[in-house]
Design a protein around this motif. Sequence first.
Motif, PDB file in Angstrom:
ATOM      1  N   VAL A 143       0.854  -1.186   0.000  1.00 30.99           N
ATOM      2  CA  VAL A 143       0.000   0.000   0.000  1.00 30.99           C
ATOM      3  C   VAL A 143       0.888   1.233   0.000  1.00 30.99           C
ATOM      4  CG1 VAL A 143      -1.744   1.344   1.250  1.00 30.99           C
ATOM      5  CG2 VAL A 143      -1.876  -1.149   1.256  1.00 30.99           C
ATOM      6  N   ILE A 144       0.530   2.219  -0.813  1.00 29.16           N
ATOM      7  CA  ILE A 144       1.214   3.510  -0.798  1.00 29.16           C
ATOM      8  C   ILE A 144       0.283   4.533  -0.160  1.00 29.16           C
ATOM      9  CG2 ILE A 144       1.983   5.447  -2.230  1.00 29.16           C
ATOM     10  CD1 ILE A 144       3.159   3.433  -4.154  1.00 29.16           C
ATOM     11  N   VAL A 145       0.825   5.293   0.784  1.00 26.51           N
ATOM     12  CA  VAL A 145       0.078   6.369   1.431  1.00 26.51           C
ATOM     13  C   VAL A 145       0.680   7.689   0.959  1.00 26.51           C
ATOM     14  CG1 VAL A 145      -0.728   7.358   3.600  1.00 26.51           C
ATOM     15  CG2 VAL A 145      -0.298   4.889   3.441  1.00 26.51           C
ATOM     16  N   SER A 146      -0.147   8.517   0.359  1.00 28.30           N
ATOM     17  CA  SER A 146       0.300   9.816  -0.140  1.00 28.30           C
ATOM     18  C   SER A 146      -0.007  10.897   0.875  1.00 28.30           C
ATOM     19  CB  SER A 146      -0.387  10.142  -1.475  1.00 28.30           C
ATOM     20  OG  SER A 146      -0.009  11.424  -1.933  1.00 28.30           O
ATOM     21  N   ASP A 147       1.037  11.578   1.339  1.00 29.07           N
ATOM     22  CA  ASP A 147       0.877  12.698   2.263  1.00 29.07           C
ATOM     23  C   ASP A 147       0.525  13.927   1.436  1.00 29.07           C
ATOM     24  OD1 ASP A 147       0.954  14.598   4.226  1.00 29.07           O
ATOM     25  OD2 ASP A 147       2.876  13.990   5.054  1.00 29.07           O
ATOM     26  N   ASP A 148      -0.751  14.289   1.450  1.00 30.40           N
ATOM     27  CA  ASP A 148      -1.332  15.335   0.630  1.00 30.40           C
ATOM     28  C   ASP A 148      -1.533  14.780  -0.797  1.00 30.40           C
ATOM     29  OD1 ASP A 148      -2.519  17.760   0.189  1.00 30.40           O
ATOM     30  OD2 ASP A 148      -0.718  18.957   0.439  1.00 30.40           O
ATOM     31  N   GLY A 149      -2.132  15.577  -1.643  1.00 25.81           N
ATOM     32  CA  GLY A 149      -2.346  15.154  -3.019  1.00 25.81           C
ATOM     33  C   GLY A 149      -3.795  14.914  -3.384  1.00 25.81           C
ATOM     34  N   LEU A 150      -4.728  15.384  -2.561  1.00 26.28           N
ATOM     35  CA  LEU A 150      -6.142  15.176  -2.867  1.00 26.28           C
ATOM     36  C   LEU A 150      -6.502  15.814  -4.205  1.00 26.28           C
ATOM     37  CD1 LEU A 150      -8.369  13.702  -1.242  1.00 26.28           C
ATOM     38  CD2 LEU A 150      -9.179  15.938  -0.510  1.00 26.28           C
ATOM     39  N   GLN A 151      -5.875  16.950  -4.526  1.00 21.24           N
ATOM     40  CA  GLN A 151      -6.154  17.629  -5.791  1.00 21.24           C
ATOM     41  C   GLN A 151      -5.179  17.231  -6.900  1.00 21.24           C
ATOM     42  OE1 GLN A 151      -5.887  19.551  -2.764  1.00 21.24           O
ATOM     43  NE2 GLN A 151      -8.086  19.226  -2.517  1.00 21.24           N
ATOM     44  N   HIS A 152      -4.269  16.296  -6.623  1.00 24.88           N
ATOM     45  CA  HIS A 152      -3.279  15.861  -7.614  1.00 24.88           C
ATOM     46  C   HIS A 152      -3.897  14.750  -8.456  1.00 24.88           C
ATOM     47  CE1 HIS A 152       0.680  15.352  -9.349  1.00 24.88           C
ATOM     48  NE2 HIS A 152       0.648  14.067  -9.079  1.00 24.88           N
ATOM     49  N   LEU A 153      -4.727  15.128  -9.420  1.00 20.37           N
ATOM     50  CA  LEU A 153      -5.522  14.173 -10.169  1.00 20.37           C
ATOM     51  C   LEU A 153      -4.697  13.353 -11.156  1.00 20.37           C
ATOM     52  CD1 LEU A 153      -8.627  16.428 -10.872  1.00 20.37           C
ATOM     53  CD2 LEU A 153      -8.211  14.870  -8.958  1.00 20.37           C
ATOM     54  N   ALA A 154      -3.437  13.713 -11.374  1.00 15.39           N
ATOM     55  CA  ALA A 154      -2.594  12.942 -12.289  1.00 15.39           C
ATOM     56  C   ALA A 154      -2.280  11.561 -11.742  1.00 15.39           C
ATOM     57  CB  ALA A 154      -1.297  13.703 -12.570  1.00 15.39           C
ATOM     58  N   MET A 155      -2.426  11.365 -10.441  1.00 22.17           N
ATOM     59  CA  MET A 155      -2.185  10.051  -9.836  1.00 22.17           C
ATOM     60  C   MET A 155      -3.512   9.444  -9.391  1.00 22.17           C
ATOM     61  SD  MET A 155       0.219   8.973  -6.596  1.00 22.17           S
ATOM     62  CE  MET A 155      -0.859   9.806  -5.422  1.00 22.17           C
ATOM     63  N   ALA A 156      -3.779   8.236  -9.861  1.00 22.52           N
ATOM     64  CA  ALA A 156      -4.992   7.541  -9.448  1.00 22.52           C
ATOM     65  C   ALA A 156      -4.899   7.170  -7.986  1.00 22.52           C
ATOM     66  CB  ALA A 156      -5.191   6.294 -10.301  1.00 22.52           C
ATOM     67  N   ARG A 157      -6.054   7.147  -7.330  1.00 27.17           N
ATOM     68  CA  ARG A 157      -6.092   6.763  -5.929  1.00 27.17           C
ATOM     69  C   ARG A 157      -7.236   5.788  -5.721  1.00 27.17           C
ATOM     70  NH1 ARG A 157      -7.182  12.190  -5.260  1.00 27.17           N
ATOM     71  NH2 ARG A 157      -5.242  12.342  -6.413  1.00 27.17           N
ATOM     72  N   ASP A 158      -7.074   4.930  -4.721  1.00 20.59           N
ATOM     73  CA  ASP A 158      -8.078   3.916  -4.416  1.00 20.59           C
ATOM     74  C   ASP A 158      -8.902   4.276  -3.192  1.00 20.59           C
ATOM     75  OD1 ASP A 158      -7.267   1.590  -6.355  1.00 20.59           O
ATOM     76  OD2 ASP A 158      -5.402   2.334  -5.484  1.00 20.59           O
TER      77      ASP A 158
END
Length: 326
Positions: A143-158
């Motif tokens: 699992v990858i946890v991204s610290d911030d990035g809610l508006q970083h739409l270039a990366m898909a999130r689950d």
Amino acid sequence: MQLQRVWLERGAVARLLWPLSRCFGLLAALRRALYRAGWLHTERAGVPVVVVGNVVAGGAGKTPVVMAIVEHLRARGVRAGVISRGHGRRTTDCREVHDDSDPRDVGDEPALVRRSTGAPVFVAARRIDAARALTAAYPDVRVIVSDDGLQHLAMARDVEVCVFDDRGIGNGWLLPAGPLREPWSRACDLVLHTGARPAFAGFTARRSLAASAVSADGATVPIAALAGRPLIAVAGIAKPDSFFQMLRDQGLVPARCIALPDHHDFDDWARVAAADATVLCTEKDALKLWRRQPDALAVPLRFEPAPAFLAALDAKLSSLDGHQAS
């Protein structure tokens, strides 16, 4: 700090800035539409990604949430890694964060996450680059946890975790008339409130200071032993007053409280003689302050999300195809 006060209500200054917020909203909506239409592309990391972010400008306590999630997954036998842009760093490349990394090169929050959790941490200007570098170096990360990035739409999130503090959504207006980076409410998987007075429905968490402070060499000093001693409290975080108040709640009465901008580099810090007072700071500040004030003590934050939040996160991860949550 002045804007933070303006953003709490729809006063004269906020109303003056409101037309600009309309422009900001239109640009943000256009960007989201371009991603939905496929004109801008979203890339996947290859493993489930949990984004911990917020819709409100300014710190809301994202990094403690990231560390709590990493520790929770580890306790369940799931290895997690962390990615970040490394806000305020003086480098621009993609790199791994090590225990001895200079916060000025990797960002103070990634450095804190690495030292506190021991998890693999990578920083890059594009979070997807950090994610790919992390999985290439640590193929056992699940699992990858991204610290911030809610508006970083270039990366898909689950899984999206939206974090709020006691400000809630402030006056409810978009930047610069209000604190919102995007309209709220918006769809997300989990809402977590890090403050003591949640403004609306969501999961909650408990925040308190640890029972002991930590020196640069790793030695611990009980907080109770500092009561009655001359103290200087220092905080270069989004809400310095919250740290100062937590010290007071522990029975400590600093003779002086020094509030600095978030991510302050301490390059201009004038060393305080230990004979005069003991300097107390946050864990995040300590990584930079110890270069100038090696006898300062860091007071760690204890952050405990409600068990229901962690259970809901587990359920979200367990539902993902190809992911074994235990």
